[in-house]
Design a protein around this motif. Sequence first.
Motif, PDB file in Angstrom:
ATOM      1  N   VAL A  36       2.020  15.343  -6.689  1.00 34.06           N
ATOM      2  CA  VAL A  36       2.474  15.185  -5.308  1.00 34.06           C
ATOM      3  C   VAL A  36       1.782  16.211  -4.400  1.00 34.06           C
ATOM      4  O   VAL A  36       1.330  15.887  -3.289  1.00 34.06           O
ATOM      5  N   ALA A  37       1.687  17.467  -4.878  1.00 31.64           N
ATOM      6  CA  ALA A  37       1.045  18.502  -4.073  1.00 31.64           C
ATOM      7  C   ALA A  37      -0.431  18.189  -3.859  1.00 31.64           C
ATOM      8  O   ALA A  37      -0.977  18.430  -2.779  1.00 31.64           O
ATOM      9  N   ASP A  60     -14.241   9.457   0.132  1.00 28.80           N
ATOM     10  CA  ASP A  60     -13.785   8.659  -1.007  1.00 28.80           C
ATOM     11  C   ASP A  60     -14.932   8.526  -2.004  1.00 28.80           C
ATOM     12  O   ASP A  60     -16.062   8.204  -1.619  1.00 28.80           O
ATOM     13  N   ARG A  61     -14.644   8.760  -3.284  1.00 27.97           N
ATOM     14  CA  ARG A  61     -15.692   8.710  -4.296  1.00 27.97           C
ATOM     15  C   ARG A  61     -16.318   7.328  -4.432  1.00 27.97           C
ATOM     16  O   ARG A  61     -17.468   7.209  -4.876  1.00 27.97           O
ATOM     17  N   PRO A 106      -5.382  11.611  -5.192  1.00 28.73           N
ATOM     18  CA  PRO A 106      -5.987  12.763  -5.877  1.00 28.73           C
ATOM     19  C   PRO A 106      -7.195  12.351  -6.719  1.00 28.73           C
ATOM     20  O   PRO A 106      -7.240  11.259  -7.274  1.00 28.73           O
ATOM     21  N   TRP A 107      -8.151  13.248  -6.776  1.00 29.22           N
ATOM     22  CA  TRP A 107      -9.403  13.113  -7.507  1.00 29.22           C
ATOM     23  C   TRP A 107     -10.335  12.100  -6.845  1.00 29.22           C
ATOM     24  O   TRP A 107     -11.530  12.313  -6.748  1.00 29.22           O
ATOM     25  N   VAL A 108      -9.781  10.988  -6.334  1.00 22.41           N
ATOM     26  CA  VAL A 108     -10.613   9.958  -5.722  1.00 22.41           C
ATOM     27  C   VAL A 108     -11.019  10.351  -4.303  1.00 22.41           C
ATOM     28  O   VAL A 108     -12.161  10.143  -3.892  1.00 22.41           O
ATOM     29  N   GLN A 109     -10.092  10.928  -3.565  1.00 26.26           N
ATOM     30  CA  GLN A 109     -10.342  11.259  -2.161  1.00 26.26           C
ATOM     31  C   GLN A 109     -10.237  12.774  -1.936  1.00 26.26           C
ATOM     32  O   GLN A 109      -9.442  13.456  -2.578  1.00 26.26           O
ATOM     33  N   THR A 110     -11.048  13.260  -0.994  1.00 28.63           N
ATOM     34  CA  THR A 110     -11.060  14.685  -0.645  1.00 28.63           C
ATOM     35  C   THR A 110     -11.018  14.811   0.869  1.00 28.63           C
ATOM     36  O   THR A 110     -11.756  14.113   1.578  1.00 28.63           O
ATOM     37  N   ALA A 111     -10.161  15.694   1.364  1.00 29.71           N
ATOM     38  CA  ALA A 111     -10.033  15.921   2.814  1.00 29.71           C
ATOM     39  C   ALA A 111     -10.888  17.118   3.222  1.00 29.71           C
ATOM     40  O   ALA A 111     -10.783  18.200   2.636  1.00 29.71           O
TER      41      ALA A 111
END
Length: 282
Positions: free
Chosen positions: A31-32, A48-49, A67-72
Amino acid sequence: MSQKAAAEMLARGLSSLAKYAAVLGIGGSAVAASLYNVDGGERAVIFDRFRGVLPVASDEGTHFLVPWVQTAHIMDVKIRPRLIPSATGTKDLQMVEIVLRVLTRPDMNMLQTIFRNLGLDYDERVLPSITNEVLKAVVAQYNAEELLTKRDQVSEKIRANLTKRARDYNFIIEDVAITHLQFGVEFSRAIEQKQVAEQEAERAKYVVLKSDQERKAAIVKAEGESESARLISEATRQAGTGLIELRRIEAAKEIAASLGKSRNVSYLPSGNNMLFGINPSQ
């Protein structure tokens, strides 16, 4: 129940509790990892990967991602000041050091393009180079003296050219100002000598004007005295001895007034006349 059975039951309970705790920990971490915050004056570009940079940037607040797929990636969109120094030459081949203060911000509608082409340090990559380019081009159109007398005009021209140039990289120029302007030692000495020469010329001009005014005043005074003598001569000729007698009476009155203020003078009547005597004891 035997002690052995109780120990086995306690061990099974602890094992189950540990499993639940592990599940809760993993769930909390997930969740975090799926939450991110965007503060005021910032926007988030999502990478997005599988799809690359997403077309919509996230506004202020708390948002979800995979998580893991997307990064802000957080981008600062506030108006930021930057001081950019530059050394360039003027139209008359004088070297000048200029410090330009530039207020910039990214185009809110082009954040994805900026991130894709330049990265998060977009202003560091582009702004110094295009500012120096514009500065050198604009300053080369003016003489060294014009940079001092037409400073506002130079700043406005730099701003117009820099705004046009920054638009190619999706920047917005909010303000441009020249905060520092320094010439070489030789030119500064030449300016100082010129100012001293101008002050000396103004002083000499003042002396000439003063002498001319004094000459004119002397001429007017001489003409006045000449006219006065002419009028007195003419009046004397026309009035005969009457004017002379009037002048004698006026002189006598002045002498009497002067003697009247002295304590050493006594007045003795003598018929219709007043005699004056000096008291030697006083």
